[in-house]
Design an enzyme around this catalytic site. Structure first.
Site, PDB file in Angstrom:
ATOM      1  N   VAL A  65       0.815  -1.227   0.000  1.00 54.35           N
ATOM      2  CA  VAL A  65       0.000   0.000   0.000  1.00 54.35           C
ATOM      3  C   VAL A  65       0.846   1.272   0.000  1.00 54.35           C
ATOM      4  O   VAL A  65       0.325   2.366  -0.210  1.00 54.35           O
ATOM      5  CB  VAL A  65      -0.984   0.044   1.196  1.00 54.35           C
ATOM      6  CG1 VAL A  65      -2.006  -1.070   1.107  1.00 54.35           C
ATOM      7  CG2 VAL A  65      -0.245   0.016   2.528  1.00 54.35           C
ATOM      8  N   ASN A  92      -5.778  -0.609   7.672  1.00 47.91           N
ATOM      9  CA  ASN A  92      -5.351  -1.341   8.867  1.00 47.91           C
ATOM     10  C   ASN A  92      -3.887  -1.782   8.782  1.00 47.91           C
ATOM     11  O   ASN A  92      -3.257  -2.039   9.811  1.00 47.91           O
ATOM     12  CB  ASN A  92      -6.287  -2.556   9.016  1.00 47.91           C
ATOM     13  CG  ASN A  92      -5.753  -3.602   9.951  1.00 47.91           C
ATOM     14  OD1 ASN A  92      -5.936  -3.517  11.166  1.00 47.91           O
ATOM     15  ND2 ASN A  92      -5.071  -4.610   9.418  1.00 47.91           N
ATOM     16  N   SER A 144      -3.915   4.300  17.119  1.00 46.58           N
ATOM     17  CA  SER A 144      -3.537   3.579  18.341  1.00 46.58           C
ATOM     18  C   SER A 144      -3.614   4.572  19.489  1.00 46.58           C
ATOM     19  O   SER A 144      -3.440   5.781  19.288  1.00 46.58           O
ATOM     20  CB  SER A 144      -2.107   3.057  18.211  1.00 46.58           C
ATOM     21  OG  SER A 144      -1.592   2.680  19.479  1.00 46.58           O
ATOM     22  N   TYR A 157       6.525   5.101  16.187  1.00 42.43           N
ATOM     23  CA  TYR A 157       5.150   4.564  16.112  1.00 42.43           C
ATOM     24  C   TYR A 157       4.128   5.619  16.545  1.00 42.43           C
ATOM     25  O   TYR A 157       3.071   5.761  15.921  1.00 42.43           O
ATOM     26  CB  TYR A 157       5.048   3.312  16.986  1.00 42.43           C
ATOM     27  CG  TYR A 157       3.732   2.574  16.870  1.00 42.43           C
ATOM     28  CD1 TYR A 157       3.416   1.854  15.727  1.00 42.43           C
ATOM     29  CD2 TYR A 157       2.807   2.585  17.913  1.00 42.43           C
ATOM     30  CE1 TYR A 157       2.211   1.166  15.625  1.00 42.43           C
ATOM     31  CE2 TYR A 157       1.604   1.899  17.819  1.00 42.43           C
ATOM     32  CZ  TYR A 157       1.308   1.193  16.675  1.00 42.43           C
ATOM     33  OH  TYR A 157       0.112   0.517  16.564  1.00 42.43           O
ATOM     34  N   LYS A 161       1.111   7.089  14.257  1.00 37.20           N
ATOM     35  CA  LYS A 161      -0.305   6.955  14.591  1.00 37.20           C
ATOM     36  C   LYS A 161      -0.966   8.309  14.862  1.00 37.20           C
ATOM     37  O   LYS A 161      -2.176   8.460  14.662  1.00 37.20           O
ATOM     38  CB  LYS A 161      -0.469   5.989  15.771  1.00 37.20           C
ATOM     39  CG  LYS A 161      -0.116   4.539  15.399  1.00 37.20           C
ATOM     40  CD  LYS A 161      -0.958   4.063  14.210  1.00 37.20           C
ATOM     41  CE  LYS A 161      -0.754   2.619  13.832  1.00 37.20           C
ATOM     42  NZ  LYS A 161      -1.605   2.193  12.692  1.00 37.20           N
ATOM     43  N   ILE A 190      -4.298  -5.115  21.927  1.00 42.97           N
ATOM     44  CA  ILE A 190      -5.177  -6.147  21.390  1.00 42.97           C
ATOM     45  C   ILE A 190      -4.364  -7.442  21.264  1.00 42.97           C
ATOM     46  O   ILE A 190      -3.215  -7.412  20.805  1.00 42.97           O
ATOM     47  CB  ILE A 190      -5.737  -5.728  20.008  1.00 42.97           C
ATOM     48  CG1 ILE A 190      -6.382  -4.324  20.098  1.00 42.97           C
ATOM     49  CG2 ILE A 190      -6.732  -6.764  19.491  1.00 42.97           C
ATOM     50  CD1 ILE A 190      -7.490  -4.164  21.123  1.00 42.97           C
TER      51      ILE A 190
HETATM   52  N1  LIG Z   1      -2.463  -5.301  17.955  1.00 43.14           N
HETATM   53  C1  LIG Z   1      -2.536  -4.261  18.763  1.00 43.14           C
HETATM   54  O1  LIG Z   1      -2.427  -4.374  19.992  1.00 43.14           O
HETATM   55  C2  LIG Z   1      -2.788  -2.877  18.209  1.00 43.14           C
HETATM   56  C3  LIG Z   1      -2.905  -1.806  19.082  1.00 43.14           C
HETATM   57  C4  LIG Z   1      -3.131  -0.525  18.586  1.00 43.14           C
HETATM   58  C5  LIG Z   1      -3.244  -0.335  17.222  1.00 43.14           C
HETATM   59  N2  LIG Z   1      -3.116  -1.391  16.373  1.00 43.14           N
HETATM   60  C6  LIG Z   1      -3.224  -1.132  14.941  1.00 43.14           C
HETATM   61  O2  LIG Z   1      -4.152  -2.034  14.355  1.00 43.14           O
HETATM   62  C7  LIG Z   1      -3.715  -2.392  13.050  1.00 43.14           C
HETATM   63  C8  LIG Z   1      -3.575  -3.907  12.928  1.00 43.14           C
HETATM   64  O3  LIG Z   1      -2.691  -4.371  13.940  1.00 43.14           O
HETATM   65  P1  LIG Z   1      -2.273  -5.916  14.024  1.00 43.14           P
HETATM   66  O4  LIG Z   1      -1.696  -6.117  15.364  1.00 43.14           O
HETATM   67  O5  LIG Z   1      -3.403  -6.777  13.577  1.00 43.14           O
HETATM   68  O6  LIG Z   1      -1.085  -5.939  12.934  1.00 43.14           O
HETATM   69  P2  LIG Z   1      -0.309  -7.190  12.283  1.00 43.14           P
HETATM   70  O7  LIG Z   1       1.137  -6.824  12.256  1.00 43.14           O
HETATM   71  O8  LIG Z   1      -0.707  -8.475  12.909  1.00 43.14           O
HETATM   72  O9  LIG Z   1      -0.872  -7.199  10.786  1.00 43.14           O
HETATM   73  C9  LIG Z   1      -0.563  -6.176   9.894  1.00 43.14           C
HETATM   74  C10 LIG Z   1      -0.746  -6.690   8.476  1.00 43.14           C
HETATM   75  O10 LIG Z   1      -0.351  -5.625   7.576  1.00 43.14           O
HETATM   76  C11 LIG Z   1       0.349  -6.219   6.499  1.00 43.14           C
HETATM   77  N3  LIG Z   1       1.204  -5.240   5.843  1.00 43.14           N
HETATM   78  C12 LIG Z   1       2.402  -4.770   6.263  1.00 43.14           C
HETATM   79  N4  LIG Z   1       2.921  -3.942   5.361  1.00 43.14           N
HETATM   80  C13 LIG Z   1       2.026  -3.856   4.344  1.00 43.14           C
HETATM   81  C14 LIG Z   1       2.019  -3.164   3.106  1.00 43.14           C
HETATM   82  N5  LIG Z   1       3.041  -2.391   2.737  1.00 43.14           N
HETATM   83  N6  LIG Z   1       0.946  -3.302   2.292  1.00 43.14           N
HETATM   84  C15 LIG Z   1      -0.087  -4.114   2.650  1.00 43.14           C
HETATM   85  N7  LIG Z   1      -0.120  -4.813   3.797  1.00 43.14           N
HETATM   86  C16 LIG Z   1       0.929  -4.687   4.636  1.00 43.14           C
HETATM   87  C17 LIG Z   1       1.154  -7.345   7.150  1.00 43.14           C
HETATM   88  O11 LIG Z   1       1.607  -8.301   6.190  1.00 43.14           O
HETATM   89  C18 LIG Z   1       0.145  -7.911   8.140  1.00 43.14           C
HETATM   90  O12 LIG Z   1      -0.626  -8.947   7.587  1.00 43.14           O
HETATM   91  C19 LIG Z   1      -2.411  -1.641  12.814  1.00 43.14           C
HETATM   92  O13 LIG Z   1      -2.652  -0.435  12.146  1.00 43.14           O
HETATM   93  C20 LIG Z   1      -1.913  -1.392  14.222  1.00 43.14           C
HETATM   94  O14 LIG Z   1      -1.025  -0.299  14.303  1.00 43.14           O
HETATM   95  C21 LIG Z   1      -2.875  -2.657  16.826  1.00 43.14           C
END
Ligand SMILES: NC(=O)c1ccc[n+]([C@@H]2O[C@H](COP(=O)([O-])OP(=O)(O)OC[C@H]3O[C@@H](n4cnc5c(N)ncnc54)[C@H](O)[C@@H]3O)[C@@H](O)[C@H]2O)c1
Length: 253
Positions: A65, A92, A144, A157, A161, A190
Protein backbone atom coordinates in the site's frame (compact mmCIF):
# COMPACT_ATOMS: atom_id res chain seq x y z
CA UNK A 1 -25.70 -11.21 12.70
CA UNK A 2 -27.32 -8.31 10.82
CA UNK A 3 -26.61 -7.34 7.21
CA UNK A 4 -25.52 -3.74 7.51
CA UNK A 5 -22.91 -4.11 4.74
CA UNK A 6 -24.98 -6.20 2.35
CA UNK A 7 -23.43 -6.24 -1.15
CA UNK A 8 -21.03 -3.42 -0.34
CA UNK A 9 -17.50 -3.76 -1.67
CA UNK A 10 -15.20 -3.39 1.32
CA UNK A 11 -11.43 -3.01 1.02
CA UNK A 12 -9.43 -4.09 4.08
CA UNK A 13 -5.66 -3.54 4.06
CA UNK A 14 -3.40 -5.78 6.13
CA UNK A 15 -6.16 -8.39 5.98
CA UNK A 16 -3.91 -11.47 6.12
CA UNK A 17 -3.84 -11.71 9.91
CA UNK A 18 -4.67 -10.11 13.24
CA UNK A 19 -7.15 -7.25 13.43
CA UNK A 20 -7.41 -6.92 9.63
CA UNK A 21 -8.44 -10.55 9.22
CA UNK A 22 -11.00 -10.21 12.04
CA UNK A 23 -12.44 -7.11 10.31
CA UNK A 24 -12.63 -8.94 6.96
CA UNK A 25 -14.48 -11.83 8.64
CA UNK A 26 -16.91 -9.51 10.46
CA UNK A 27 -17.62 -7.62 7.23
CA UNK A 28 -18.35 -10.95 5.56
CA UNK A 29 -20.75 -11.85 8.40
CA UNK A 30 -22.53 -8.53 7.79
CA UNK A 31 -23.00 -9.24 4.07
CA UNK A 32 -20.02 -7.29 2.74
CA UNK A 33 -17.93 -8.37 -0.24
CA UNK A 34 -14.32 -8.18 0.83
CA UNK A 35 -11.20 -7.19 -1.09
CA UNK A 36 -8.42 -8.44 1.19
CA UNK A 37 -5.19 -6.52 0.58
CA UNK A 38 -1.83 -7.51 2.02
CA UNK A 39 1.84 -7.38 1.06
CA UNK A 40 2.33 -10.96 2.24
CA UNK A 41 1.01 -13.45 -0.33
CA UNK A 42 2.16 -16.30 1.92
CA UNK A 43 -0.24 -15.23 4.67
CA UNK A 44 -2.96 -13.75 2.44
CA UNK A 45 -3.82 -16.84 0.38
CA UNK A 46 -4.71 -19.13 3.34
CA UNK A 47 -6.51 -16.26 5.10
CA UNK A 48 -8.76 -15.64 2.10
CA UNK A 49 -9.30 -19.36 1.56
CA UNK A 50 -10.52 -19.47 5.17
CA UNK A 51 -12.97 -16.63 4.54
CA UNK A 52 -14.25 -18.26 1.35
CA UNK A 53 -14.72 -21.58 3.15
CA UNK A 54 -17.13 -19.74 5.49
CA UNK A 55 -19.16 -18.66 2.48
CA UNK A 56 -17.92 -15.09 2.21
CA UNK A 57 -17.31 -13.28 -1.09
CA UNK A 58 -13.61 -12.53 -0.54
CA UNK A 59 -10.75 -12.00 -2.97
CA UNK A 60 -6.99 -11.66 -2.29
CA UNK A 61 -4.91 -8.73 -3.58
CA UNK A 62 -1.16 -8.82 -3.01
CA UNK A 63 -0.14 -5.15 -2.99
CA UNK A 64 2.25 -2.90 -1.06
CA UNK A 65 0.00 0.00 0.00
CA UNK A 66 3.03 2.30 0.16
CA UNK A 67 3.30 2.36 -3.66
CA UNK A 68 0.97 4.97 -5.14
CA UNK A 69 0.73 3.63 -8.71
CA UNK A 70 0.17 0.07 -7.48
CA UNK A 71 -2.60 1.29 -5.15
CA UNK A 72 -4.40 3.15 -7.94
CA UNK A 73 -4.15 0.08 -10.18
CA UNK A 74 -5.44 -2.05 -7.29
CA UNK A 75 -8.62 0.00 -6.84
CA UNK A 76 -9.33 -0.07 -10.59
CA UNK A 77 -8.91 -3.85 -10.50
CA UNK A 78 -11.16 -4.24 -7.45
CA UNK A 79 -13.95 -2.22 -9.08
CA UNK A 80 -13.65 -4.29 -12.24
CA UNK A 81 -13.51 -7.70 -10.49
CA UNK A 82 -16.38 -6.97 -8.07
CA UNK A 83 -18.28 -5.10 -10.82
CA UNK A 84 -19.13 -2.35 -8.34
CA UNK A 85 -17.38 0.68 -6.85
CA UNK A 86 -15.75 0.51 -3.44
CA UNK A 87 -18.10 1.48 -0.58
CA UNK A 88 -15.90 0.87 2.47
CA UNK A 89 -12.15 1.22 3.03
CA UNK A 90 -10.36 0.09 6.18
CA UNK A 91 -6.74 1.21 6.43
CA UNK A 92 -5.35 -1.34 8.87
CA UNK A 93 -1.96 -2.37 7.39
CA UNK A 94 1.07 -1.52 9.49
CA UNK A 95 4.82 -1.92 9.54
CA UNK A 96 5.81 -1.21 13.14
CA UNK A 97 9.09 -1.20 15.04
CA UNK A 98 9.56 -0.17 18.67
CA UNK A 99 13.05 1.16 19.38
CA UNK A 100 14.76 3.74 21.58
CA UNK A 101 15.66 7.04 19.94
CA UNK A 102 19.34 6.31 19.37
CA UNK A 103 18.61 3.08 17.48
CA UNK A 104 16.03 4.39 15.02
CA UNK A 105 17.29 3.97 11.43
CA UNK A 106 16.29 5.88 8.30
CA UNK A 107 15.08 2.71 6.53
CA UNK A 108 12.81 1.77 9.44
CA UNK A 109 11.11 5.16 9.65
CA UNK A 110 10.78 5.42 5.87
CA UNK A 111 9.09 2.00 5.74
CA UNK A 112 6.80 2.73 8.68
CA UNK A 113 5.59 5.99 7.14
CA UNK A 114 5.36 4.55 3.60
CA UNK A 115 2.94 1.88 4.84
CA UNK A 116 1.17 3.67 7.68
CA UNK A 117 0.81 7.27 6.45
CA UNK A 118 1.63 7.54 2.72
CA UNK A 119 -0.32 4.33 2.11
CA UNK A 120 -3.44 5.85 3.68
CA UNK A 121 -3.17 8.90 1.45
CA UNK A 122 -2.90 6.71 -1.67
CA UNK A 123 -5.78 4.38 -0.74
CA UNK A 124 -8.01 7.33 0.20
CA UNK A 125 -7.10 9.09 -3.04
CA UNK A 126 -7.96 5.98 -5.07
CA UNK A 127 -11.14 5.05 -3.15
CA UNK A 128 -12.79 8.49 -2.92
CA UNK A 129 -13.81 8.82 -6.61
CA UNK A 130 -15.40 5.34 -6.52
CA UNK A 131 -17.27 6.17 -3.31
CA UNK A 132 -18.43 9.48 -4.79
CA UNK A 133 -19.79 7.69 -7.88
CA UNK A 134 -21.89 5.35 -5.69
CA UNK A 135 -23.22 8.26 -3.63
CA UNK A 136 -20.99 7.96 -0.58
CA UNK A 137 -18.83 5.69 1.50
CA UNK A 138 -17.03 5.10 4.77
CA UNK A 139 -13.31 5.06 5.54
CA UNK A 140 -12.05 3.62 8.84
CA UNK A 141 -8.41 4.18 9.75
CA UNK A 142 -6.52 2.30 12.46
CA UNK A 143 -4.53 4.53 14.77
CA UNK A 144 -3.54 3.58 18.34
CA UNK A 145 -3.72 4.95 21.86
CA UNK A 146 0.03 5.47 21.29
CA UNK A 147 -0.91 8.57 19.27
CA UNK A 148 -1.83 10.28 22.56
CA UNK A 149 -0.41 8.06 25.31
CA UNK A 150 2.89 6.73 23.97
CA UNK A 151 4.46 3.64 25.46
CA UNK A 152 8.22 3.12 25.84
CA UNK A 153 10.27 2.95 22.62
CA UNK A 154 7.43 4.26 20.49
CA UNK A 155 8.73 7.59 19.14
CA UNK A 156 8.35 6.56 15.49
CA UNK A 157 5.15 4.56 16.11
CA UNK A 158 3.51 7.40 18.06
CA UNK A 159 4.39 9.88 15.31
CA UNK A 160 2.97 7.46 12.74
CA UNK A 161 -0.31 6.95 14.59
CA UNK A 162 -0.71 10.68 15.38
CA UNK A 163 -0.26 11.20 11.64
CA UNK A 164 -3.17 8.84 11.01
CA UNK A 165 -5.40 11.00 13.20
CA UNK A 166 -4.41 14.21 11.40
CA UNK A 167 -4.81 12.87 7.89
CA UNK A 168 -8.13 11.24 8.79
CA UNK A 169 -9.68 14.37 10.26
CA UNK A 170 -8.40 16.50 7.36
CA UNK A 171 -9.82 13.92 4.90
CA UNK A 172 -13.15 14.03 6.76
CA UNK A 173 -13.39 17.78 6.14
CA UNK A 174 -12.59 17.47 2.43
CA UNK A 175 -14.69 14.37 1.72
CA UNK A 176 -17.82 15.25 3.72
CA UNK A 177 -19.29 17.06 0.71
CA UNK A 178 -19.03 13.77 -1.22
CA UNK A 179 -20.90 11.91 1.55
CA UNK A 180 -17.76 10.06 2.54
CA UNK A 181 -17.18 9.64 6.28
CA UNK A 182 -13.67 9.17 7.66
CA UNK A 183 -13.23 7.93 11.22
CA UNK A 184 -10.44 6.54 13.37
CA UNK A 185 -10.20 3.62 15.77
CA UNK A 186 -7.51 3.94 18.44
CA UNK A 187 -7.08 0.48 19.99
CA UNK A 188 -5.23 -0.19 23.20
CA UNK A 189 -3.50 -3.56 23.57
CA UNK A 190 -5.18 -6.15 21.39
CA UNK A 191 -4.24 -9.79 21.76
CA UNK A 192 -3.06 -10.55 18.24
CA UNK A 193 -0.22 -13.08 17.82
CA UNK A 194 2.10 -10.26 16.63
CA UNK A 195 1.38 -8.02 19.62
CA UNK A 196 1.57 -10.83 22.21
CA UNK A 197 4.89 -12.02 20.76
CA UNK A 198 6.56 -8.74 21.80
CA UNK A 199 6.18 -9.49 25.52
CA UNK A 200 7.16 -12.14 28.06
CA UNK A 201 4.49 -13.54 30.40
CA UNK A 202 5.40 -11.24 33.30
CA UNK A 203 5.07 -8.13 31.11
CA UNK A 204 1.71 -9.34 29.79
CA UNK A 205 0.45 -9.82 33.37
CA UNK A 206 1.70 -6.33 34.40
CA UNK A 207 0.11 -4.68 31.39
CA UNK A 208 -3.22 -6.44 31.95
CA UNK A 209 -3.22 -5.42 35.61
CA UNK A 210 -2.86 -1.74 34.51
CA UNK A 211 -6.09 -1.97 32.53
CA UNK A 212 -9.47 -1.34 34.16
CA UNK A 213 -10.82 -4.15 31.96
CA UNK A 214 -8.10 -6.47 33.36
CA UNK A 215 -7.35 -7.96 29.96
CA UNK A 216 -6.20 -7.23 26.42
CA UNK A 217 -8.85 -6.64 23.78
CA UNK A 218 -9.76 -9.23 21.16
CA UNK A 219 -9.41 -8.53 17.43
CA UNK A 220 -13.14 -9.27 17.11
CA UNK A 221 -13.92 -6.35 19.46
CA UNK A 222 -12.12 -3.96 17.12
CA UNK A 223 -13.84 -5.60 14.15
CA UNK A 224 -17.27 -4.94 15.73
CA UNK A 225 -16.42 -1.23 16.03
CA UNK A 226 -15.10 -1.14 12.46
CA UNK A 227 -18.35 -2.70 11.19
CA UNK A 228 -20.40 -0.10 13.06
CA UNK A 229 -18.32 2.80 11.67
CA UNK A 230 -18.46 1.32 8.16
CA UNK A 231 -22.25 1.01 8.31
CA UNK A 232 -25.07 3.53 8.02
CA UNK A 233 -25.61 3.16 11.78
CA UNK A 234 -22.70 5.60 12.07
CA UNK A 235 -24.21 8.06 9.56
CA UNK A 236 -23.60 11.15 11.73
CA UNK A 237 -20.12 10.14 12.93
CA UNK A 238 -17.53 12.09 10.98
CA UNK A 239 -13.85 12.70 11.81
CA UNK A 240 -14.18 10.92 15.16
CA UNK A 241 -11.36 9.17 16.99
CA UNK A 242 -12.83 6.32 19.01
CA UNK A 243 -10.70 4.65 21.65
CA UNK A 244 -11.16 0.94 22.32
CA UNK A 245 -8.75 0.14 25.13
CA UNK A 246 -10.66 -1.34 28.07
CA UNK A 247 -10.14 1.93 29.94
CA UNK A 248 -6.33 1.70 29.78
CA UNK A 249 -5.84 5.41 29.04
CA UNK A 250 -8.19 6.73 31.72
CA UNK A 251 -5.90 8.87 33.90
CA UNK A 252 -5.42 7.27 37.33
CA UNK A 253 -6.46 9.47 40.27
N1 LIG B 1 -2.46 -5.30 17.95
C1 LIG B 1 -2.54 -4.26 18.76
O1 LIG B 1 -2.43 -4.37 19.99
C2 LIG B 1 -2.79 -2.88 18.21
C3 LIG B 1 -2.91 -1.81 19.08
C4 LIG B 1 -3.13 -0.53 18.59
C5 LIG B 1 -3.24 -0.33 17.22
N2 LIG B 1 -3.12 -1.39 16.37
C6 LIG B 1 -3.22 -1.13 14.94
O2 LIG B 1 -4.15 -2.03 14.35
C7 LIG B 1 -3.71 -2.39 13.05
C8 LIG B 1 -3.57 -3.91 12.93
O3 LIG B 1 -2.69 -4.37 13.94
P1 LIG B 1 -2.27 -5.92 14.02
O4 LIG B 1 -1.70 -6.12 15.36
O5 LIG B 1 -3.40 -6.78 13.58
O6 LIG B 1 -1.08 -5.94 12.93
P2 LIG B 1 -0.31 -7.19 12.28
O7 LIG B 1 1.14 -6.82 12.26
O8 LIG B 1 -0.71 -8.47 12.91
O9 LIG B 1 -0.87 -7.20 10.79
C9 LIG B 1 -0.56 -6.18 9.89
C10 LIG B 1 -0.75 -6.69 8.48
O10 LIG B 1 -0.35 -5.62 7.58
C11 LIG B 1 0.35 -6.22 6.50
N3 LIG B 1 1.20 -5.24 5.84
C12 LIG B 1 2.40 -4.77 6.26
N4 LIG B 1 2.92 -3.94 5.36
C13 LIG B 1 2.03 -3.86 4.34
C14 LIG B 1 2.02 -3.16 3.11
N5 LIG B 1 3.04 -2.39 2.74
N6 LIG B 1 0.95 -3.30 2.29
C15 LIG B 1 -0.09 -4.11 2.65
N7 LIG B 1 -0.12 -4.81 3.80
C16 LIG B 1 0.93 -4.69 4.64
C17 LIG B 1 1.15 -7.35 7.15
O11 LIG B 1 1.61 -8.30 6.19
C18 LIG B 1 0.14 -7.91 8.14
O12 LIG B 1 -0.63 -8.95 7.59
C19 LIG B 1 -2.41 -1.64 12.81
O13 LIG B 1 -2.65 -0.44 12.15
C20 LIG B 1 -1.91 -1.39 14.22
O14 LIG B 1 -1.02 -0.30 14.30
C21 LIG B 1 -2.88 -2.66 16.83
Amino acid sequence: MNSRLRDRVCVVTGAARGIGLAIAERFGQEGGRIACVDVSARRLEPAVEGLKSKGFDAKPYEVDVGKRDDVHALFARIESEFAAPVAVLVNNAVFARFEPLAQIEVETVDRMFAVGVHGLIWTTQAAAPQMERRGGGSIVNLSSVSAFNPAKDSIAYSALKAGVVGLSRASAIELSAKKIRVNVIAPGMIGTPASIAQFDEATIATRQAEMPAGRFGEPEEIAALAAFLASDDASYIQGAVITADGGWTIPAR
